[in-house]
Design a protein around this motif. Structure first.
Motif, PDB file in Angstrom:
ATOM      1  N   ASN A   1      -8.137  44.456 -56.293  1.00 40.20           N
ATOM      2  CA  ASN A   1      -9.001  43.314 -56.626  1.00 40.20           C
ATOM      3  C   ASN A   1     -10.140  43.735 -57.558  1.00 40.20           C
ATOM      4  O   ASN A   1     -11.309  43.401 -57.342  1.00 40.20           O
ATOM      5  CB  ASN A   1      -9.565  42.679 -55.352  1.00 40.20           C
ATOM      6  CG  ASN A   1      -8.511  41.908 -54.583  1.00 40.20           C
ATOM      7  OD1 ASN A   1      -7.447  41.590 -55.110  1.00 40.20           O
ATOM      8  ND2 ASN A   1      -8.803  41.597 -53.324  1.00 40.20           N
TER       9      ASN A   1
ATOM     10  N   LYS B   1     -11.529  46.551 -57.909  1.00 37.63           N
ATOM     11  CA  LYS B   1     -12.434  47.547 -57.361  1.00 37.63           C
ATOM     12  C   LYS B   1     -11.726  48.898 -57.274  1.00 37.63           C
ATOM     13  O   LYS B   1     -10.622  49.001 -56.735  1.00 37.63           O
ATOM     14  CB  LYS B   1     -12.894  47.118 -55.962  1.00 37.63           C
ATOM     15  CG  LYS B   1     -13.822  48.109 -55.276  1.00 37.63           C
ATOM     16  CD  LYS B   1     -14.199  47.628 -53.879  1.00 37.63           C
ATOM     17  CE  LYS B   1     -15.062  48.646 -53.147  1.00 37.63           C
ATOM     18  NZ  LYS B   1     -15.414  48.189 -51.771  1.00 37.63           N
TER      19      LYS B   1
ATOM     20  N   CYS C   1      -4.196  52.395 -46.422  1.00 37.27           N
ATOM     21  CA  CYS C   1      -4.737  51.120 -46.913  1.00 37.27           C
ATOM     22  C   CYS C   1      -3.742  50.019 -46.572  1.00 37.27           C
ATOM     23  O   CYS C   1      -2.582  50.070 -46.991  1.00 37.27           O
ATOM     24  CB  CYS C   1      -4.973  51.170 -48.416  1.00 37.27           C
ATOM     25  SG  CYS C   1      -5.563  49.606 -49.117  1.00 37.27           S
TER      26      CYS C   1
ATOM     27  N   HIS D   1      -3.222  44.760 -57.047  1.00 34.73           N
ATOM     28  CA  HIS D   1      -3.589  46.177 -56.992  1.00 34.73           C
ATOM     29  C   HIS D   1      -2.740  46.986 -57.965  1.00 34.73           C
ATOM     30  O   HIS D   1      -1.675  46.564 -58.421  1.00 34.73           O
ATOM     31  CB  HIS D   1      -3.427  46.728 -55.576  1.00 34.73           C
ATOM     32  CG  HIS D   1      -2.045  46.609 -55.005  1.00 34.73           C
ATOM     33  ND1 HIS D   1      -1.492  45.398 -54.624  1.00 34.73           N
ATOM     34  CD2 HIS D   1      -1.093  47.541 -54.745  1.00 34.73           C
ATOM     35  CE1 HIS D   1      -0.276  45.587 -54.148  1.00 34.73           C
ATOM     36  NE2 HIS D   1      -0.002  46.882 -54.216  1.00 34.73           N
TER      37      HIS D   1
ATOM     38  N   LYS E   1      -7.386  40.294 -48.843  1.00 33.02           N
ATOM     39  CA  LYS E   1      -8.248  41.313 -48.275  1.00 33.02           C
ATOM     40  C   LYS E   1      -7.474  42.583 -47.959  1.00 33.02           C
ATOM     41  O   LYS E   1      -6.246  42.595 -47.949  1.00 33.02           O
ATOM     42  CB  LYS E   1      -8.914  40.784 -46.997  1.00 33.02           C
ATOM     43  CG  LYS E   1      -9.682  39.479 -47.187  1.00 33.02           C
ATOM     44  CD  LYS E   1     -10.796  39.605 -48.213  1.00 33.02           C
ATOM     45  CE  LYS E   1     -11.588  38.306 -48.343  1.00 33.02           C
ATOM     46  NZ  LYS E   1     -12.673  38.420 -49.348  1.00 33.02           N
ATOM     47  N   TYR E   2      -8.209  43.656 -47.667  1.00 30.01           N
ATOM     48  CA  TYR E   2      -7.545  44.919 -47.342  1.00 30.01           C
ATOM     49  C   TYR E   2      -8.439  45.763 -46.433  1.00 30.01           C
ATOM     50  O   TYR E   2      -9.663  45.637 -46.424  1.00 30.01           O
ATOM     51  CB  TYR E   2      -7.196  45.697 -48.614  1.00 30.01           C
ATOM     52  CG  TYR E   2      -8.364  45.975 -49.540  1.00 30.01           C
ATOM     53  CD1 TYR E   2      -9.099  47.154 -49.447  1.00 30.01           C
ATOM     54  CD2 TYR E   2      -8.732  45.053 -50.525  1.00 30.01           C
ATOM     55  CE1 TYR E   2     -10.164  47.415 -50.295  1.00 30.01           C
ATOM     56  CE2 TYR E   2      -9.809  45.301 -51.381  1.00 30.01           C
ATOM     57  CZ  TYR E   2     -10.513  46.483 -51.264  1.00 30.01           C
ATOM     58  OH  TYR E   2     -11.569  46.730 -52.100  1.00 30.01           O
TER      59      TYR E   2
ATOM     60  N   LYS F   1     -15.668  50.594 -43.422  1.00 27.97           N
ATOM     61  CA  LYS F   1     -16.285  49.349 -43.874  1.00 27.97           C
ATOM     62  C   LYS F   1     -16.761  49.419 -45.320  1.00 27.97           C
ATOM     63  O   LYS F   1     -16.776  48.417 -46.034  1.00 27.97           O
ATOM     64  CB  LYS F   1     -17.456  48.981 -42.960  1.00 27.97           C
ATOM     65  CG  LYS F   1     -17.043  48.653 -41.536  1.00 27.97           C
ATOM     66  CD  LYS F   1     -18.246  48.247 -40.696  1.00 27.97           C
ATOM     67  CE  LYS F   1     -17.834  47.919 -39.267  1.00 27.97           C
ATOM     68  NZ  LYS F   1     -18.991  47.526 -38.427  1.00 27.97           N
ATOM     69  N   SER F   2     -17.146  50.619 -45.776  1.00 29.41           N
ATOM     70  CA  SER F   2     -17.674  50.758 -47.133  1.00 29.41           C
ATOM     71  C   SER F   2     -16.579  50.625 -48.190  1.00 29.41           C
ATOM     72  O   SER F   2     -16.850  50.208 -49.319  1.00 29.41           O
ATOM     73  CB  SER F   2     -18.382  52.106 -47.297  1.00 29.41           C
ATOM     74  OG  SER F   2     -17.464  53.183 -47.171  1.00 29.41           O
TER      75      SER F   2
ATOM     76  N   SER G   1     -13.388  49.074 -47.448  1.00 34.16           N
ATOM     77  CA  SER G   1     -12.536  47.920 -47.166  1.00 34.16           C
ATOM     78  C   SER G   1     -13.151  46.639 -47.708  1.00 34.16           C
ATOM     79  O   SER G   1     -14.349  46.574 -48.011  1.00 34.16           O
ATOM     80  CB  SER G   1     -12.302  47.793 -45.660  1.00 34.16           C
ATOM     81  OG  SER G   1     -11.718  48.963 -45.129  1.00 34.16           O
ATOM     82  N   ASP G   2     -12.325  45.622 -47.832  1.00 31.78           N
ATOM     83  CA  ASP G   2     -12.789  44.297 -48.231  1.00 31.78           C
ATOM     84  C   ASP G   2     -12.290  43.312 -47.179  1.00 31.78           C
ATOM     85  O   ASP G   2     -11.212  42.745 -47.288  1.00 31.78           O
ATOM     86  CB  ASP G   2     -12.249  43.919 -49.609  1.00 31.78           C
ATOM     87  CG  ASP G   2     -12.747  42.554 -50.074  1.00 31.78           C
ATOM     88  OD1 ASP G   2     -13.637  41.995 -49.415  1.00 31.78           O
ATOM     89  OD2 ASP G   2     -12.231  42.045 -51.082  1.00 31.78           O
ATOM     90  N   TYR G   3     -13.075  43.171 -46.117  1.00 29.15           N
ATOM     91  CA  TYR G   3     -12.651  42.293 -45.024  1.00 29.15           C
ATOM     92  C   TYR G   3     -13.842  41.940 -44.162  1.00 29.15           C
ATOM     93  O   TYR G   3     -14.632  42.811 -43.780  1.00 29.15           O
ATOM     94  CB  TYR G   3     -11.583  42.970 -44.170  1.00 29.15           C
ATOM     95  CG  TYR G   3     -11.105  42.108 -43.027  1.00 29.15           C
ATOM     96  CD1 TYR G   3     -10.418  40.918 -43.261  1.00 29.15           C
ATOM     97  CD2 TYR G   3     -11.353  42.480 -41.709  1.00 29.15           C
ATOM     98  CE1 TYR G   3      -9.987  40.130 -42.224  1.00 29.15           C
ATOM     99  CE2 TYR G   3     -10.915  41.688 -40.652  1.00 29.15           C
ATOM    100  CZ  TYR G   3     -10.230  40.512 -40.915  1.00 29.15           C
ATOM    101  OH  TYR G   3      -9.809  39.732 -39.874  1.00 29.15           O
ATOM    102  N   GLU G   4     -13.980  40.672 -43.868  1.00 25.46           N
ATOM    103  CA  GLU G   4     -15.026  40.212 -42.951  1.00 25.46           C
ATOM    104  C   GLU G   4     -14.351  39.876 -41.627  1.00 25.46           C
ATOM    105  O   GLU G   4     -13.472  39.007 -41.562  1.00 25.46           O
ATOM    106  CB  GLU G   4     -15.725  38.961 -43.497  1.00 25.46           C
ATOM    107  CG  GLU G   4     -16.802  38.418 -42.587  1.00 25.46           C
ATOM    108  CD  GLU G   4     -17.435  37.149 -43.139  1.00 25.46           C
ATOM    109  OE1 GLU G   4     -18.274  36.566 -42.430  1.00 25.46           O
ATOM    110  OE2 GLU G   4     -17.070  36.751 -44.255  1.00 25.46           O
TER     111      GLU G   4
END
Length: 334
Positions: free
Chosen positions: A92, A94, A104, A112, A163-164, A215-216, A218-221
Motif C-alpha cells: 500500500n 509503504k 506478513c 504489494h 490491511k496487513y 504495531k509499528s 503493520s497497518d491494522y486497527e
C-alpha cells in the motif's frame, strides 16, 4: 523430505530464476498472460489462483529471486514468510523491510510488490482460499486475539480488506517447526500432503495467536468483535440444535439482529455456519468412532439422511463411508 533436503531444494535456482539471471531488469514473459486491472486508481497486475486452489485450500510458492516482483494484488489472503535473508516489500505504497523469520499476513485486495532478492533471500508465499478459514479456523477463534479479529474482518467480501499484519517469529520454535514442516510436506507432495498441509497451517496460525504483532510495521486497527465471536462459539458448541430463535433468547438480541450481524461480520449466513459445524462434527465422528452412518447423521443434528449425504458429498467430494475408509487408511500409514 527432511529439513536439510528442504534447504537444498529452496536454494536451488528454478528455471524462472535462471531466466532472470540471464535477462536482468526484464519482466518475465509470463506476465503477458496476467491481467492488469485498475486498483485504487492505478493499473496493476491481478494474480488469480482460482484454478490452482480449486482442489486445494492453500497454494505455496517460492518467490522468484534475482528480480523485482511488480505491484499486484490477490482476491485471496496471503502470508509471506522470510525463510532466509531479507526482502523489502512495498505494501500500500509503504516500504517494509522484513528479515529471516518474519511473517506478513495480507488481507485480500492489498496492493504489494517486492524488491530484488539475492541468492540467500528466500521468501515463501502461502495463498489461502476463503473456504480454508471458514472451515478450519472458525473453531479456533479466541477473544482478544489480533489474528482472529484480523481474519474475521477479512471473511466478509463486502468490507474494505486492504490491511496487513507483521510478526517476528524467529524466536518461536513452535511456529518455526510448523511452517518448515508445512513447506517440506507441500513440496514433497506425498499422498497425504493435502491433509497434512491443512494440519500444519492450522498449527501455524494457532502459534501466531501467541505472538505479538509489530504495531509499528503493520497497518491494522484492532476492532473488537467480542459479540460475534461469542455467537460463533455458541454455534460451534450447539450446532446440532441451535436456531436463531433460541440464540435470540440466549443473547438477548432479536433473531433478525443476530442474522444480520453474522452476515455482516462473516459474509456467511447463520444456516451456512451451522451446516459447516455440523459437517465438521460428522467428520470427527467418522474418523474417531465406529458408529453407523445414520447414527452419525442423527448425532450431528441431521433429521434427513438424504440431506446429510448430499451436503457431505458437496463438501468432501466423497460419501461418508469413503471418507471414513480413507481416514482409517491414513491412521494405518502412521
Amino acid at each position: 523430505m527432511n529439513y536439510s533436503e528442504l534447504d537444498v531444494f529452496l536454494r536451488k535456482a528454478t528455471p524462472s530464476e535462471i531466466w532472470h539471471k540471464n535477462n536482468p531488469n526484464k519482466l518475465s514473459p509470463r506476465y503477458d498472460n496476467i491481467p492488469i486491472v485498475k486498483h485504487n486508481n492505478k493499473d496493476i497486475f491481478f494474480f488469480d489462483f482460482t484454478y490452482d486452489l480449486c482442489n486445494n485450500s492453500i497454494k505455496l510458492i517460492k518467490e522468484t529471486r534475482y528480480t523485482n516482483i511488480p505491484p499486484h494484488f490477490h482476491k485471496d489472503m496471503e502470508l509471506n514468510y522470510i525463510y532466509d535473508g531479507s526482502c523489502e516489500f512495498v505494501i500500500n505504497n509503504k516500504k517494509v523491510m522484513l528479515s529471516k523469520g518474519d511473517v506478513c499476513i495480507l488481507g485480500p485486495d492489498v496492493a504489494h510488490s517486492s524488491k530484488y532478492k539475492n541468492k540467500n533471500d528466500i521468501v515463501i508465499n502461502l495463498i489461502f482460499t476463503q473456504e480454508f478459514f471458514d472451515d478450519r479456523f472458525l473453531s479456533q477463534i479466541y477473544e482478544e486475539s489480533i489474528v482472529s479479529n484480523f481474519l474475521l474482518g477479512n471473511l466478509n467480501k463486502s468490507r474494505t480488506r486492504d490491511k496487513y499484519l507483521i510478526f517476528h517469529t524467529l524466536e518461536n520454535e513452535h511456529f518455526q517447526s510448523a511452517i518448515n514442516s508445512l513447506i517440506c510436506i507441500y513440496f514433497d507432495k506425498n499422498n497425504l500432503y493435502k491433509e497434512l498441509s491443512d494440519l500444519y497451517v492450522k498449527m501455524m496460525f494457532l502459534y501466531l495467536l501467541q505472538i505479538q504483532y509489530d504495531k509499528s510495521l503493520s497497518d491494522y486497527e484492532n476492532i473488537e468483535n467480542t459479540t460475534i465471536i461469542k455467537i460463533l462459539k455458541h454455534i460451534e458448541s450447539n450446532c446440532t440444535n441451535c436456531t436463531l430463535d433460541n440464540m435470540s433468547k440466549f443473547f438477548g438480541y432479536s433473531p433478525n439482529y443476530i442474522s444480520n450481524l453474522i452476515k455482516n461480520k462473516t459474509g456467511a449466513t447463520f444456516s451456512e455456519l451451522k451446516l459447516m459445524q455440523q459437517l465438521l462434527l460428522a467428520e470427527d465422528f467418522l474418523i474417531n468412532s465406529n458408529l453407523p452412518i445414520y447414527k452419525v447423521a442423527e448425532l450431528c443434528g441431521f433429521s434427513n439422511l438424504s440431506f446429510f449425504y448430499r451436503k457431505f458429498l458437496a463438501k468432501y467430494n466423497c460419501k461418508p463411508k469413503g471418507f471414513r475408509e480413507k481416514a482409517i487408511h491414513h491412521k494405518k500409514v502412521f
